[in-house]
Motif scaffolding. Structure first.
Motif, PDB file in Angstrom:
ATOM      1  N   TRP A  88       3.944   7.034  10.281  1.00  0.00           N
ATOM      2  CA  TRP A  88       3.150   5.902  10.764  1.00  0.00           C
ATOM      3  C   TRP A  88       2.119   6.339  11.809  1.00  0.00           C
ATOM      4  CZ3 TRP A  88       2.929   4.186  15.843  1.00  0.00           C
ATOM      5  CH2 TRP A  88       3.869   4.747  16.718  1.00  0.00           C
ATOM      6  N   ASN A  89       2.353   7.466  12.475  1.00  0.00           N
ATOM      7  CA  ASN A  89       1.436   7.945  13.516  1.00  0.00           C
ATOM      8  C   ASN A  89       0.980   9.361  13.190  1.00  0.00           C
ATOM      9  OD1 ASN A  89      -0.069   8.259  15.810  1.00  0.00           O
ATOM     10  ND2 ASN A  89       1.656   8.316  17.232  1.00  0.00           N
ATOM     11  N   PRO A  90      -0.003   9.528  12.310  1.00  0.00           N
ATOM     12  CA  PRO A  90      -0.390  10.864  11.843  1.00  0.00           C
ATOM     13  C   PRO A  90      -0.911  11.783  12.941  1.00  0.00           C
ATOM     14  CG  PRO A  90      -1.295   9.139  10.421  1.00  0.00           C
ATOM     15  CD  PRO A  90      -0.765   8.466  11.636  1.00  0.00           C
ATOM     16  N   ALA A  91      -1.374  11.247  14.061  1.00  0.00           N
ATOM     17  CA  ALA A  91      -1.929  12.095  15.112  1.00  0.00           C
ATOM     18  C   ALA A  91      -0.917  13.114  15.611  1.00  0.00           C
ATOM     19  CB  ALA A  91      -2.424  11.236  16.274  1.00  0.00           C
TER      20      ALA A  91
ATOM     21  N   GLY B 135      -1.151  16.106  13.525  1.00  0.00           N
ATOM     22  CA  GLY B 135      -2.370  16.897  13.590  1.00  0.00           C
ATOM     23  C   GLY B 135      -3.480  16.454  12.673  1.00  0.00           C
ATOM     24  N   TRP B 136      -3.409  15.216  12.155  1.00  0.00           N
ATOM     25  CA  TRP B 136      -4.501  14.729  11.318  1.00  0.00           C
ATOM     26  C   TRP B 136      -4.719  13.239  11.530  1.00  0.00           C
ATOM     27  CZ3 TRP B 136      -0.204  17.120   8.763  1.00  0.00           C
ATOM     28  CH2 TRP B 136       0.722  16.232   8.184  1.00  0.00           C
ATOM     29  N   THR B 137      -5.743  12.718  10.871  1.00  0.00           N
ATOM     30  CA  THR B 137      -6.166  11.336  11.120  1.00  0.00           C
ATOM     31  C   THR B 137      -5.466  10.347  10.191  1.00  0.00           C
ATOM     32  OG1 THR B 137      -7.986  11.425   9.530  1.00  0.00           O
ATOM     33  CG2 THR B 137      -8.453  12.188  11.768  1.00  0.00           C
ATOM     34  N   VAL B 138      -5.583   9.068  10.555  1.00  0.00           N
ATOM     35  CA  VAL B 138      -5.057   7.987   9.712  1.00  0.00           C
ATOM     36  C   VAL B 138      -5.760   7.985   8.362  1.00  0.00           C
ATOM     37  CG1 VAL B 138      -4.916   5.469   9.497  1.00  0.00           C
ATOM     38  CG2 VAL B 138      -4.330   6.569  11.660  1.00  0.00           C
ATOM     39  N   ASP B 139      -7.058   8.249   8.362  1.00  0.00           N
ATOM     40  CA  ASP B 139      -7.818   8.269   7.112  1.00  0.00           C
ATOM     41  C   ASP B 139      -7.278   9.346   6.163  1.00  0.00           C
ATOM     42  OD1 ASP B 139     -10.398   7.410   5.651  1.00  0.00           O
ATOM     43  OD2 ASP B 139     -10.602   9.584   5.725  1.00  0.00           O
ATOM     44  N   TRP B 140      -6.974  10.517   6.710  1.00  0.00           N
ATOM     45  CA  TRP B 140      -6.422  11.600   5.880  1.00  0.00           C
ATOM     46  C   TRP B 140      -5.059  11.185   5.317  1.00  0.00           C
ATOM     47  CZ3 TRP B 140      -2.420  14.814   4.833  1.00  0.00           C
ATOM     48  CH2 TRP B 140      -2.692  15.966   4.088  1.00  0.00           C
ATOM     49  N   GLN B 141      -4.229  10.608   6.168  1.00  0.00           N
ATOM     50  CA  GLN B 141      -2.887  10.222   5.738  1.00  0.00           C
ATOM     51  C   GLN B 141      -2.936   9.171   4.635  1.00  0.00           C
ATOM     52  OE1 GLN B 141       0.081  11.439   6.542  1.00  0.00           O
ATOM     53  NE2 GLN B 141       1.150   9.978   5.236  1.00  0.00           N
ATOM     54  N   ARG B 142      -3.847   8.198   4.758  1.00  0.00           N
ATOM     55  CA  ARG B 142      -3.934   7.140   3.752  1.00  0.00           C
ATOM     56  C   ARG B 142      -4.341   7.711   2.386  1.00  0.00           C
ATOM     57  NH1 ARG B 142      -7.073   4.453   6.281  1.00  0.00           N
ATOM     58  NH2 ARG B 142      -9.082   4.803   5.274  1.00  0.00           N
ATOM     59  N   HIS B 143      -5.346   8.568   2.387  1.00  0.00           N
ATOM     60  CA  HIS B 143      -5.791   9.156   1.121  1.00  0.00           C
ATOM     61  C   HIS B 143      -4.711  10.054   0.513  1.00  0.00           C
ATOM     62  CE1 HIS B 143      -9.771   7.809   2.471  1.00  0.00           C
ATOM     63  NE2 HIS B 143     -10.140   7.909   1.207  1.00  0.00           N
TER      64      HIS B 143
ATOM     65  N   HIS C 235       0.796  -1.227   0.000  1.00  0.00           N
ATOM     66  CA  HIS C 235       0.000   0.000   0.000  1.00  0.00           C
ATOM     67  C   HIS C 235       0.834   1.286   0.000  1.00  0.00           C
ATOM     68  CE1 HIS C 235      -3.987  -1.903   0.744  1.00  0.00           C
ATOM     69  NE2 HIS C 235      -3.235  -2.864   1.266  1.00  0.00           N
ATOM     70  N   GLY C 236       2.112   1.188   0.303  1.00  0.00           N
ATOM     71  CA  GLY C 236       2.949   2.386   0.316  1.00  0.00           C
ATOM     72  C   GLY C 236       2.716   3.287   1.507  1.00  0.00           C
ATOM     73  N   THR C 237       2.048   2.798   2.538  1.00  0.00           N
ATOM     74  CA  THR C 237       1.756   3.590   3.725  1.00  0.00           C
ATOM     75  C   THR C 237       1.403   2.649   4.870  1.00  0.00           C
ATOM     76  OG1 THR C 237       0.270   5.271   4.677  1.00  0.00           O
ATOM     77  CG2 THR C 237      -0.669   3.800   3.010  1.00  0.00           C
ATOM     78  N   LEU C 238       1.595   3.116   6.111  1.00  0.00           N
ATOM     79  CA  LEU C 238       1.145   2.368   7.282  1.00  0.00           C
ATOM     80  C   LEU C 238      -0.162   2.935   7.826  1.00  0.00           C
ATOM     81  CD1 LEU C 238       4.305   1.463   9.419  1.00  0.00           C
ATOM     82  CD2 LEU C 238       3.006   0.048   7.820  1.00  0.00           C
ATOM     83  N   ALA C 239      -0.805   3.816   7.064  1.00  0.00           N
ATOM     84  CA  ALA C 239      -2.090   4.382   7.489  1.00  0.00           C
ATOM     85  C   ALA C 239      -3.213   3.398   7.168  1.00  0.00           C
ATOM     86  CB  ALA C 239      -2.324   5.723   6.807  1.00  0.00           C
TER      87      ALA C 239
ATOM     88  N   GLY D  88      -4.248  -3.635  10.963  1.00  0.00           N
ATOM     89  CA  GLY D  88      -4.914  -2.365  11.195  1.00  0.00           C
ATOM     90  C   GLY D  88      -5.212  -2.145  12.666  1.00  0.00           C
ATOM     91  N   GLN D  89      -5.744  -3.156  13.334  1.00  0.00           N
ATOM     92  CA  GLN D  89      -6.034  -3.050  14.762  1.00  0.00           C
ATOM     93  C   GLN D  89      -4.750  -2.909  15.567  1.00  0.00           C
ATOM     94  OE1 GLN D  89      -9.264  -3.009  16.400  1.00  0.00           O
ATOM     95  NE2 GLN D  89      -7.774  -2.149  17.822  1.00  0.00           N
ATOM     96  N   TRP D  90      -3.702  -3.651  15.180  1.00  0.00           N
ATOM     97  CA  TRP D  90      -2.424  -3.548  15.887  1.00  0.00           C
ATOM     98  C   TRP D  90      -1.867  -2.136  15.794  1.00  0.00           C
ATOM     99  CZ3 TRP D  90       2.776  -3.062  13.910  1.00  0.00           C
ATOM    100  CH2 TRP D  90       3.766  -3.203  14.893  1.00  0.00           C
ATOM    101  N   LEU D  91      -1.884  -1.538  14.605  1.00  0.00           N
ATOM    102  CA  LEU D  91      -1.385  -0.174  14.440  1.00  0.00           C
ATOM    103  C   LEU D  91      -2.240   0.817  15.221  1.00  0.00           C
ATOM    104  CD1 LEU D  91      -0.507  -0.348  10.641  1.00  0.00           C
ATOM    105  CD2 LEU D  91       1.122   0.122  12.486  1.00  0.00           C
ATOM    106  N   THR D  92      -3.547   0.594  15.233  1.00  0.00           N
ATOM    107  CA  THR D  92      -4.425   1.460  16.023  1.00  0.00           C
ATOM    108  C   THR D  92      -4.040   1.408  17.496  1.00  0.00           C
ATOM    109  OG1 THR D  92      -6.275   1.184  14.482  1.00  0.00           O
ATOM    110  CG2 THR D  92      -6.821   1.883  16.716  1.00  0.00           C
TER     111      THR D  92
END
Length: 309
Positions: free
Chosen positions: A143-146, A149-157, A93-97, A110-114
């Motif tokens: 790997w930790n977008p928080a 200042g933004w969410t995992v969903d934002w980082q993935r997109h 996927h090219g990302t850990l988001a 996904g749960q582990w990263l969360t």
């Protein structure tokens, strides 16, 4: 006189050897008993790890167990196994988001990263936590977008948009309906342009580097004067509610990134449009949980809000 301690150790080492020959590793459950119930191998290995950590084990014994494949720190072994799955996810996927439900190599990555993104998720030992964070950053610096200042969903997109452009897609062609790995990148991009003023400076900088900017205002058209005035969206309506939720989510993200914990009721966070009472906001979301949609609950869960799981 027989040295019983030496004899017991030798018996344990031989039991470990037989287990290793039969199973291929020394990942022995604590309650496992070897030799047809005659020797508590799992408990014995736990005792050896304790002696190794305390520095009371001889180098000769440690070397013998290491040749058999003993894992001195089972917590690190579990982390390494999950990290391997995370690397495989990143290769694809090219990302850990990863979204919370993502799985690869039979691992719920996904749960582990969360879990590990949450405050204290990398362990209580600060040295170990720092080492693990460095290992994750070596795979994906974001790997930790928080903390940004933004969410995992934002980082993935964002990562998917960057990949599409790197592969030769034209920015003008990334419209709603253009997807990558099942995510609608085009629709997300349109939202970023429309809500440009709500993005923080780093989000704007990153998108700007890809050629993305705010949505251009439509050219005003001359219209006849209205004889009546129609009311705008009422406070608390769909549009106000959506904006309020996004502002609250941004304030919560900033607070957790800075403080490493959930806010108290009196916490106030500064955003570009002014102060936000993030402590009261998160309490209000809990009381109206049944009225939050799946996307809103997922965004809260990614930040570690337990009742949003």
């Amino acid at each position: 006189m027989i040295n019983t301690e030496r004899a017991d150790w030798r018996r344990g080492a031989e039991a470990a050897y037989r287990y290793r020959q039969r199973k291929g590793d020394l990942d022995v459950p604590y309650e496992h008993v070897e030799d047809a119930g005659a020797f508590p191998l799992g408990r014995w290995l736990s005792d050896q790890r304790r002696a190794y950590r305390a520095g009371t084990m001889t180098g000769e014994r440690a070397a013998e167990l290491e040749r058999l494949g003993v894992v001195w720190d089972t917590a690190d072994a579990g982390f390494e196994a999950n990290l391997g799955a995370a690397r495989a996810y990143h290769d694809l996927h090219g990302t850990l988001a990863a979204p919370q439900g993502a799985a690869i190599m039979d691992v719920q990555v996904g749960q582990w990263l969360t879990n590990i993104r949450r405050p204290g998720g990398l362990g209580k030992d600060p040295v170990r936590a720092e080492r693990r964070a460095a290992q994750l950053a070596a795979v994906d610096p974001d790997w930790n977008p928080a903390v940004l200042g933004w969410t995992v969903d934002w980082q993935r997109h964002y990562a998917y948009l960057a990949q599409l452009l790197a592969e030769g897609a034209r920015l003008t062609a990334v419209v709603p309906g253009v997807t990558r790995h099942g995510d609608d990148v085009g629709r997300w991009l349109a939202t970023q342009r429309r809500n440009w003023g709500r993005l923080n400076a780093e989000q704007q900088r990153r998108l700007g580097a890809l050629g993305v900017g705010p949505q251009k205002a439509a050219r005003a058209r001359k219209a006849p004067a209205k004889t009546t005035t129609e009311p705008g969206p009422q406070a608390g309506g769909p549009r106000a509610g959506g904006t309020a939720f996004q502002n609250g989510l941004q304030a919560l993200t900033q607070y957790i990134a800075r403080e490493g914990r959930m806010p108290g009721r009196g916490a106030v966070e500064e955003l570009p449009d002014g102060p936000h009472r993030v402590g009261i906001w998160i309490g209000n979301q809990k009381t109206r949980r049944d009225r939050l949609d799946a996307t809103q609950l997922a965004a809260l869960a990614e930040l570690g809000v337990d009742w949003a799981q």
